[in-house]
Design a protein around this motif. Sequence first.
Motif, PDB file in Angstrom:
ATOM      1  N   PRO A 316      53.641  31.797  36.514  1.00 32.29           N
ATOM      2  CA  PRO A 316      52.886  32.942  37.056  1.00 32.29           C
ATOM      3  C   PRO A 316      51.930  33.512  36.022  1.00 32.29           C
ATOM      4  N   LEU A 317      50.858  34.125  36.511  1.00 35.85           N
ATOM      5  CA  LEU A 317      49.953  34.857  35.625  1.00 35.85           C
ATOM      6  C   LEU A 317      50.567  36.211  35.284  1.00 35.85           C
ATOM      7  N   LYS A 318      50.247  36.719  34.094  1.00 33.80           N
ATOM      8  CA  LYS A 318      50.846  37.974  33.651  1.00 33.80           C
ATOM      9  C   LYS A 318      50.339  39.151  34.480  1.00 33.80           C
ATOM     10  N   ILE A 319      51.243  40.117  34.671  1.00 39.54           N
ATOM     11  CA  ILE A 319      50.861  41.358  35.336  1.00 39.54           C
ATOM     12  C   ILE A 319      50.030  42.185  34.366  1.00 39.54           C
ATOM     13  N   VAL A 320      48.880  42.669  34.833  1.00 36.32           N
ATOM     14  CA  VAL A 320      47.910  43.341  33.964  1.00 36.32           C
ATOM     15  C   VAL A 320      48.078  44.848  34.055  1.00 36.32           C
ATOM     16  N   ARG A 321      47.865  45.494  32.914  1.00 31.91           N
ATOM     17  CA  ARG A 321      47.950  46.955  32.857  1.00 31.91           C
ATOM     18  C   ARG A 321      46.624  47.585  33.300  1.00 31.91           C
ATOM     19  N   VAL A 322      46.709  48.701  34.016  1.00 33.18           N
ATOM     20  CA  VAL A 322      45.517  49.465  34.384  1.00 33.18           C
ATOM     21  C   VAL A 322      45.152  50.354  33.205  1.00 33.18           C
ATOM     22  N   ALA A 323      44.067  50.017  32.503  1.00 32.35           N
ATOM     23  CA  ALA A 323      43.653  50.757  31.314  1.00 32.35           C
ATOM     24  C   ALA A 323      42.548  51.741  31.666  1.00 32.35           C
ATOM     25  N   GLN A 324      42.656  52.967  31.138  1.00 28.44           N
ATOM     26  CA  GLN A 324      41.659  53.986  31.431  1.00 28.44           C
ATOM     27  C   GLN A 324      40.348  53.724  30.699  1.00 28.44           C
ATOM     28  N   THR A 325      40.401  52.990  29.590  1.00 30.28           N
ATOM     29  CA  THR A 325      39.203  52.788  28.773  1.00 30.28           C
ATOM     30  C   THR A 325      38.550  51.437  29.012  1.00 30.28           C
ATOM     31  N   ARG A 326      39.042  50.669  29.977  1.00 27.82           N
ATOM     32  CA  ARG A 326      38.433  49.379  30.298  1.00 27.82           C
ATOM     33  C   ARG A 326      37.872  49.445  31.706  1.00 27.82           C
ATOM     34  N   TRP A 327      36.607  49.182  31.816  1.00 29.90           N
ATOM     35  CA  TRP A 327      35.892  49.407  33.053  1.00 29.90           C
ATOM     36  C   TRP A 327      36.475  48.570  34.189  1.00 29.90           C
ATOM     37  N   LEU A 328      36.851  49.260  35.266  1.00 32.73           N
ATOM     38  CA  LEU A 328      37.302  48.628  36.507  1.00 32.73           C
ATOM     39  C   LEU A 328      38.447  47.638  36.286  1.00 32.73           C
ATOM     40  N   SER A 329      39.330  47.967  35.342  1.00 35.28           N
ATOM     41  CA  SER A 329      40.487  47.107  35.097  1.00 35.28           C
ATOM     42  C   SER A 329      41.470  47.146  36.261  1.00 35.28           C
ATOM     43  N   ILE A 330      41.313  48.129  37.141  1.00 34.00           N
ATOM     44  CA  ILE A 330      42.225  48.236  38.281  1.00 34.00           C
ATOM     45  C   ILE A 330      42.050  47.054  39.232  1.00 34.00           C
ATOM     46  N   GLU A 331      40.839  46.458  39.258  1.00 33.03           N
ATOM     47  CA  GLU A 331      40.581  45.368  40.193  1.00 33.03           C
ATOM     48  C   GLU A 331      41.455  44.154  39.895  1.00 33.03           C
ATOM     49  N   ILE A 332      41.506  43.743  38.632  1.00 33.35           N
ATOM     50  CA  ILE A 332      42.295  42.567  38.281  1.00 33.35           C
ATOM     51  C   ILE A 332      43.793  42.865  38.381  1.00 33.35           C
ATOM     52  N   ALA A 333      44.174  44.130  38.119  1.00 36.60           N
ATOM     53  CA  ALA A 333      45.590  44.497  38.246  1.00 36.60           C
ATOM     54  C   ALA A 333      46.049  44.407  39.701  1.00 36.60           C
ATOM     55  N   VAL A 334      45.227  44.883  40.612  1.00 35.85           N
ATOM     56  CA  VAL A 334      45.563  44.810  42.036  1.00 35.85           C
ATOM     57  C   VAL A 334      45.571  43.359  42.507  1.00 35.85           C
ATOM     58  N   SER A 335      44.607  42.566  42.056  1.00 38.10           N
ATOM     59  CA  SER A 335      44.519  41.162  42.481  1.00 38.10           C
ATOM     60  C   SER A 335      45.747  40.364  42.044  1.00 38.10           C
ATOM     61  N   ARG A 336      46.206  40.607  40.800  1.00 35.10           N
ATOM     62  CA  ARG A 336      47.373  39.876  40.313  1.00 35.10           C
ATOM     63  C   ARG A 336      48.618  40.173  41.155  1.00 35.10           C
ATOM     64  N   ILE A 337      48.789  41.434  41.520  1.00 41.23           N
ATOM     65  CA  ILE A 337      49.973  41.807  42.312  1.00 41.23           C
ATOM     66  C   ILE A 337      49.865  41.244  43.732  1.00 41.23           C
ATOM     67  N   LEU A 338      48.668  41.272  44.316  1.00 44.15           N
ATOM     68  CA  LEU A 338      48.501  40.722  45.665  1.00 44.15           C
ATOM     69  C   LEU A 338      48.740  39.216  45.684  1.00 44.15           C
TER      70      LEU A 338
END
Length: 352
Positions: A316-338
Motif C-alpha cells: 500500500p501507499l503511505k497515508i499522507v498527513r494534511v499539512a497547513q504549510t503545504r499547498w493543497l496537501s489535503i487533495e493527496i491525503a483524501v485520494s490516498r484514503i479513497l
Amino acid sequence: MGKKNKLQYTQKFRSEWKSDSKLKDWIEEVCIDNTMARCKYCKSSFNAKYSDLIAHSLSKKHIKCSEPFSTARQHKLPFSRSTPRGLQTSVAEGAISLYITCHSAIRSVDHLTDMNKMIFKDNSDADNIKLHRTKCSGIIQNILYPHFLDILKTDIGDSPYSVLVDESTDISISKKLGICIIYFSTNQQCSVSTFLTLELLEAGNSESVVQGLKSALKLYNLDIQKLRGIGCDNASVMVGQHNGVYAILSKEVKHLILVRCVCHSIQLAVSTAASEVLPDYLEYLLSETYSWFCKSSQRQLSYQKLYNTINDGIDPLKIVRVAQTRWLSIEIAVSRILEQWQELKQHFQIAS
C-alpha cells in the motif's frame, strides 16, 4: 520621606567596542535601536552598557554558544598569486570547491581530497592538492563568491527588476530573508529568475524586512526606483494595509506592483470553502487515520499484511498527513484514503 529612585543613564552603542579584545569577536550593533547591542553567538540583545557586555561574555550561556565558532578565530588564509608551476593545482582546488558549493556539504571535501590522493597515486597534480574544509571555505568566500557576485552585478546592470521575498527561521532560530530577483538579461536576451541573497534580520517585523531588502539591493548596486514588483505571501507583515512591507515600500516607490502568492491564495480559498461546506468529521478522519499509523511500525506492518492479502502482494501507499504549510496537501491525503477505503475499513474493524 523615602529617597527618590535614581534615573538609569542611557548608554549608546560605541564603535570602539568592535576593536575591544574582549568584545570584538561577538558584538554587533542593533540597527533599529542604538541603545542595544547584540551577541552573534547567542542571538540575543541587551543594553549597550560596557559592564553588561563584560558580564555577558563571562556567562555560561555565552561560553557554551561560542564553542562552535572557535574556528572563526583562526587566522585568515593568505591568498597569494599562483605561480605558473602551481597553476594547475590551484585550478583543481577551485574546481573541487565549486563542485562542493553546488552539490555537497563542505565537510565532505576532507574525505574527497584524501580519496583522490589514494586513487590517483601516480598523478602529481592530485598529490599536490591540499584542500580541506577550512581552505575550501576560504576559496568559496574569497574567490568564488566575489567572482559570481561581479558576474551577476554586470548581468543585471541598469535593467528594471522584480523581487520575490520570504521570511524563514533556521535551526539556530535566526530570522532570515530569502530574496530572488527576476530581470531581463541583455546578454542572454531572455528573462532570468535567480537567487539573490539571504539576509539576516534583526526581527520579524516589516521594518526589519524592508531594511534587509534595501541592504541586499545596495550590495548589488541596484536602484530601488528600478524595482517594478514584489512577490510575497499573504502574511500581514508583508501585505498589511498600513505597516506591511508593501505599504512601506510603495511610499518610496510609487509604481510598485504587489504580486501575492497564488498558491497561498488558492490554499486559503479552498480551506475556507471546505470548512463551510464539508462536515467537521471528515477532517477528523484524515488527521486520525494518519496519527494511527505514523508512530507505530506494528500497525503499519499489520495493515501491510492485510493489504497484500487482498491485493495479491501489492504494497500500500503511505497515508499522507494534511499539512497547513503545504499547498493543497489535503487533495493527496483524501485520494490516498479513497484508494484504500475498503482495506482501511477492514483494518479498523479488526483493530476494534
